[in-house]
Design an enzyme around this catalytic site. Structure first.
Site, PDB file in Angstrom:
ATOM      1  N   ASP A 252       0.818  -1.209   0.000  1.00 10.34           N
ATOM      2  CA  ASP A 252       0.000   0.000   0.000  1.00 10.34           C
ATOM      3  C   ASP A 252       0.850   1.257   0.000  1.00 10.34           C
ATOM      4  O   ASP A 252       0.375   2.338  -0.355  1.00 10.34           O
ATOM      5  CB  ASP A 252      -0.920  -0.018   1.229  1.00 10.34           C
ATOM      6  N   LEU A 333      -6.875   6.022   2.844  1.00 12.66           N
ATOM      7  CA  LEU A 333      -7.209   7.027   1.832  1.00 12.66           C
ATOM      8  C   LEU A 333      -6.102   7.225   0.797  1.00 12.66           C
ATOM      9  O   LEU A 333      -6.212   8.097  -0.063  1.00 12.66           O
ATOM     10  CB  LEU A 333      -7.496   8.372   2.513  1.00 12.66           C
ATOM     11  N   ARG A 334      -5.044   6.401   0.889  1.00 14.77           N
ATOM     12  CA  ARG A 334      -3.950   6.567  -0.079  1.00 14.77           C
ATOM     13  C   ARG A 334      -4.439   6.368  -1.506  1.00 14.77           C
ATOM     14  O   ARG A 334      -4.014   7.060  -2.429  1.00 14.77           O
ATOM     15  CB  ARG A 334      -2.813   5.591   0.226  1.00 14.77           C
ATOM     16  N   GLY A 335      -5.338   5.390  -1.695  1.00 16.98           N
ATOM     17  CA  GLY A 335      -5.861   5.127  -3.036  1.00 16.98           C
ATOM     18  C   GLY A 335      -6.583   6.325  -3.618  1.00 16.98           C
ATOM     19  O   GLY A 335      -6.413   6.662  -4.797  1.00 16.98           O
TER      20      GLY A 335
END
Length: 395
Positions: A252, A333-335
């Site tokens: 991730d 929330l990285r995506g």
């Protein structure tokens, strides 16, 4: 040697932002490379648009043109003495990998790309060929951290102190560099250590910067990153990310993910072999045939970097991106953040100041496929799951 127990090769390509304080945490944005299938998407480039950079917030900065000309002369001599690099524009196929690399050059805050690929699919060649396309940036002359004279976030502590004191800074234009990290590198070689020579000869404590400092605002390149010692992988992940057979929570940390497969078309394979033979026979002549394309692509990247800050994305599109992430059960929330950044970078690369649905469709599989929870019984490619969900929501 480029093999692992899984029969794949691994590389890490790391756009680096490393602050100069030896006590501060390094901050590298990562790109990596390994194995899989190419999605076959065509690279969609745009026309370069001349942009204007913002004015410096530090009026004390003074451009030293004389120093700059000397620096450029030394760079030219060094470049001519290096082994010729295969032109990026000459690489056949592998459009997904090339696009992800370009987007990360345009916006290093995307956080890198992990590229999975079969051995012998041109991953190392592609990464190294990117060097010719990297634009020039302003750096403080003589600073080991390549400090930006206009942005405090990427300034070394010493440079920041000089600015606060009102000192004038000599500035040079320097091409973004690529630093190789050898497999046998130690942690102090990567992060830096106490300068023993100065301690013994001058009796003073001094910090000797490591490879992360040298790669600051540039690229840290790691071949066979999955073979690195665990503690070094942890160091790099603290700066950005790494690659290979990593734990899901580490995957991730990569901004994007691309897959590279072996070319199956016989005619295309013959073309690749012939082009490589031409390069090996006469590298200088071969590079000359792609000079115009290389220069055009360099201008396009430079223009995109200038245009990036003005690119906008509609609120409705932002909401739909987040819906895709939520319905795919993407953790964190990285995506969402990376999908927005990558779409903006692609719009800038195409010369536009507004993100389109097509831009999002192109990049969102690369931003999310490695963030999905793995189902051992699931046979469908995670990239296809992302694509299906995208069209379900955006249609």
């Amino acid at each position: 040697m480029a093999s692992t127990t899984l029969g794949t090769s691994s590389i890490a390509f790391l756009p680096s932002r490393y602050l100069s304080s030896p006590s501060s945490n390094p901050s590298i944005h990562t790109l990596s490379l390994t194995s899989g299938q190419s999605c076959g998407r065509k690279f969609c480039g745009g026309i370069g648009i001349n942009g204007t950079m913002g004015k410096s917030r530090f009026p004390v900065v003074n451009v030293a043109t004389e120093v700059n000309s000397v620096e450029q002369g030394l760079n030219t001599i060094a470049k001519e003495s290096q082994r010729p690099v295969y032109p990026f524009a000459a690489i056949v196929g592998q459009d997904e990998m090339k696009l992800c690399l370009l987007l990360n050059v345009i916006d290093p805050k995307i956080g890198g790309v992990m590229i999975m690929g079969d051995r012998g699919t041109g991953k190392s060649t592609t990464v190294r060929s990117l060097v010719d396309l990297l634009p020039e940036i302003k750096v403080v002359f003589g600073d080991p951290y390549n400090s930006d004279p206009e942005d405090p976030e990427v300034m070394g502590i010493e440079v920041r102190d000089r600015v606060i004191k009102g000192e004038q800074l000599s500035i040079v234009l320097s091409k973004i560099n690529m630093v190789d990290l050898p497999l046998g590198a130690t942690e102090d070689r990567v992060c830096g250590t106490i300068d023993i020579e100065k301690a013994l000869t001058e009796g003073v404590k001094a910090f000797e910067p490591g490879l992360l400092a040298k790669a600051n605002r540039g690229i840290l390149y790691v071949d066979e990153v999955n073979l690195l010692d665990d503690h070094l992988v942890d160091v790099l992940l603290d700066s950005a990310a790494s690659e290979g057979e990593l734990r899901p929570q580490l995957l991730d940390r990569f901004g994007m993910h691309a897959q590279v497969g072996t070319v199956r078309d016989a005619e295309l394979r013959v073309k690749i072999v012939e082009e490589r033979a031409r390069f090996d026979k006469n590298p200088k002549e071969f590079r000359e045939t792609y000079k115009a394309e290389q220069e055009k692509l360099t201008e396009q990247i430079t223009s995109a970097r200038s245009l990036l800050s003005s690119v906008q994305i509609d609120q409705d599109l932002k909401v739909k991106i987040s819906r895709v992430c939520a319905e795919l059960n993407v953790d964190g929330l990285r995506g969402d953040i990376v999908s927005n950044r990558a779409a903006k970078a692609l719009a800038a690369l195409k010369g536009r100041d507004k993100v389109s649905v097509e831009d999002i469709a192109t990049v969102i599989p690369n931003c999310l496929r490695h963030r999905l929870r793995k189902d051992p019984l699931e046979s469908i490619d995670s990239g296809l799951l992302v694509t299906e969900k995208f069209y379900e929501i955006f249609s």
